[in-house]
Design an enzyme around this catalytic site. Structure first.
Site, PDB file in Angstrom:
ATOM      1  CB  SER A   1      -0.906   0.010   1.232  1.00 44.56           C
ATOM      2  OG  SER A   1      -1.713  -1.144   1.245  1.00 44.56           O
TER       3      SER A   1
HETATM    4  N1  SAH Z   1      -0.851  -5.155   4.019  1.00 41.70           N
HETATM    5  C1  SAH Z   1      -0.172  -5.401   2.777  1.00 41.70           C
HETATM    6  C2  SAH Z   1      -1.016  -4.984   1.590  1.00 41.70           C
HETATM    7  C3  SAH Z   1      -1.122  -6.095   0.629  1.00 41.70           C
HETATM    8  S1  SAH Z   1      -2.304  -5.963  -0.657  1.00 41.70           S
HETATM    9  C4  SAH Z   1       1.219  -4.796   2.757  1.00 41.70           C
HETATM   10  O1  SAH Z   1       1.584  -4.091   3.718  1.00 41.70           O
HETATM   11  O2  SAH Z   1       1.971  -5.057   1.816  1.00 41.70           O
HETATM   12  C5  SAH Z   1      -3.617  -7.015  -0.055  1.00 41.70           C
HETATM   13  C6  SAH Z   1      -3.295  -8.442   0.242  1.00 41.70           C
HETATM   14  O3  SAH Z   1      -4.514  -9.082   0.600  1.00 41.70           O
HETATM   15  C7  SAH Z   1      -2.709  -9.276  -0.912  1.00 41.70           C
HETATM   16  O4  SAH Z   1      -1.513  -9.849  -0.513  1.00 41.70           O
HETATM   17  C8  SAH Z   1      -3.770 -10.353  -1.169  1.00 41.70           C
HETATM   18  O5  SAH Z   1      -3.229 -11.603  -1.570  1.00 41.70           O
HETATM   19  C9  SAH Z   1      -4.455 -10.428   0.184  1.00 41.70           C
HETATM   20  N2  SAH Z   1      -5.824 -10.958   0.152  1.00 41.70           N
HETATM   21  C10 SAH Z   1      -6.766 -10.763  -0.802  1.00 41.70           C
HETATM   22  N3  SAH Z   1      -7.906 -11.383  -0.455  1.00 41.70           N
HETATM   23  C11 SAH Z   1      -7.671 -11.996   0.740  1.00 41.70           C
HETATM   24  C12 SAH Z   1      -8.475 -12.815   1.594  1.00 41.70           C
HETATM   25  N4  SAH Z   1      -9.730 -13.112   1.317  1.00 41.70           N
HETATM   26  N5  SAH Z   1      -7.907 -13.252   2.743  1.00 41.70           N
HETATM   27  C13 SAH Z   1      -6.630 -12.955   3.059  1.00 41.70           C
HETATM   28  N6  SAH Z   1      -5.822 -12.204   2.280  1.00 41.70           N
HETATM   29  C14 SAH Z   1      -6.342 -11.721   1.141  1.00 41.70           C
END
Ligand code: SAH
Length: 209
Positions: A60
């Site tokens: 993000s």
């Molecule tokens: N907090 C992260 C942001 C990652 S983007 C950071 O600091 O880098 C969002 C993430 O959510 C992705 O890695 C994706 O694979 C995950 N994601 C999407 N749907 C999900 C679900 N239903 N349960 C768990 N993770 C999920």
């Protein structure tokens, strides 16, 4: 490559955009964001950008991480559930704030990579590979639950995993730009606060896996 100057500039920029919580600013200063992005994007790591981390996912924007962390108003030892570990950066920030972090990631490869990285940096956290729509019942209740991917509605299961006065921070919407919502568990109802518009990747659900 030296990142201290870029990091100091990022912090100044975040302060000018209204991030003032000293503990949040300290965490942003301490966590090496450059370790959480692929080498190909490392030169842009302190810019106000969401960068690709593979598998169609992104780390993000710095402002998004800062604002979300500030909204959680974390006290030491608070139990926080993060849905969407991704790169592990937000998890590291929450650990630096002194929270007990429980993080759920649906993508096994991303989860394992983040786990390794966070462990190398001596962060202490609990991780589960699975569908975050279900929360993490065995470890509930939580002081706060933070979704780092955008949902179309609040997953039913997670509301039941919040403590009374617990906070749920979740981006909601059907378009690329989502509305970040803060819900506070008032026992008989959820108090709803509209925060702002942000860009997030989509939360996957079991049907789409
Ligand atoms: N907090 C992260 C942001 C990652 S983007 C950071 O600091 O880098 C969002 C993430 O959510 C992705 O890695 C994706 O694979 C995950 N994601 C999407 N749907 C999900 C679900 N239903 N349960 C768990 N993770 C999920």
């Amino acid at each position: 490559m030296q990142f201290e100057k870029q990091k100091a500039e990022m912090i100044k920029r975040l302060q000018s955009r209204g991030i003032h919580d000293a503990a949040v600013l300290r965490a942003l200063k301490v966590v090496p964001r450059e370790k959480f992005v692929p080498i190909a994007f490392i030169h842009q790591v302190y810019e106000e950008k969401a960068l690709p981390i593979g598998f169609g996912q992104t780390i993000s924007h710095p402002y998004t991480v800062a604002r979300m962390t500030e909204l959680l108003n974390i006290k030491r030892a608070d139990k926080i559930l993060e849905i969407g570990t991704g790169s592990g950066y937000q998890c590291a920030i929450l650990c630096e704030m002194g929270a007990q972090v429980f993080t759920v990631e649906i993508d096994r490869t991303l989860a394992n990579r983040a786990r390794k990285l966070l462990e190398e940096h001596h962060y202490y956290f609990a991780m589960k590979i699975g569908d975050g729509n279900l929360g993490w019942k065995a470890c509930a209740p939580f002081d706060a639950i933070i979704f780092t991917a955008g949902a179309t509605n609040i997953p039913d299961a997670v509301v039941k995993q919040l403590k009374i006065h617990g906070k749920l921070l979740i981006p909601i919407g059907r378009r690329k730009t989502k509305t970040l919502m803060l819900y506070i568990n008032k026992g008989d109802k959820l108090e709803q606060i509209v925060i702002d518009q942000f860009t997030f990747v989509e939360l996957r659900n079991e049907k789409k896996i």
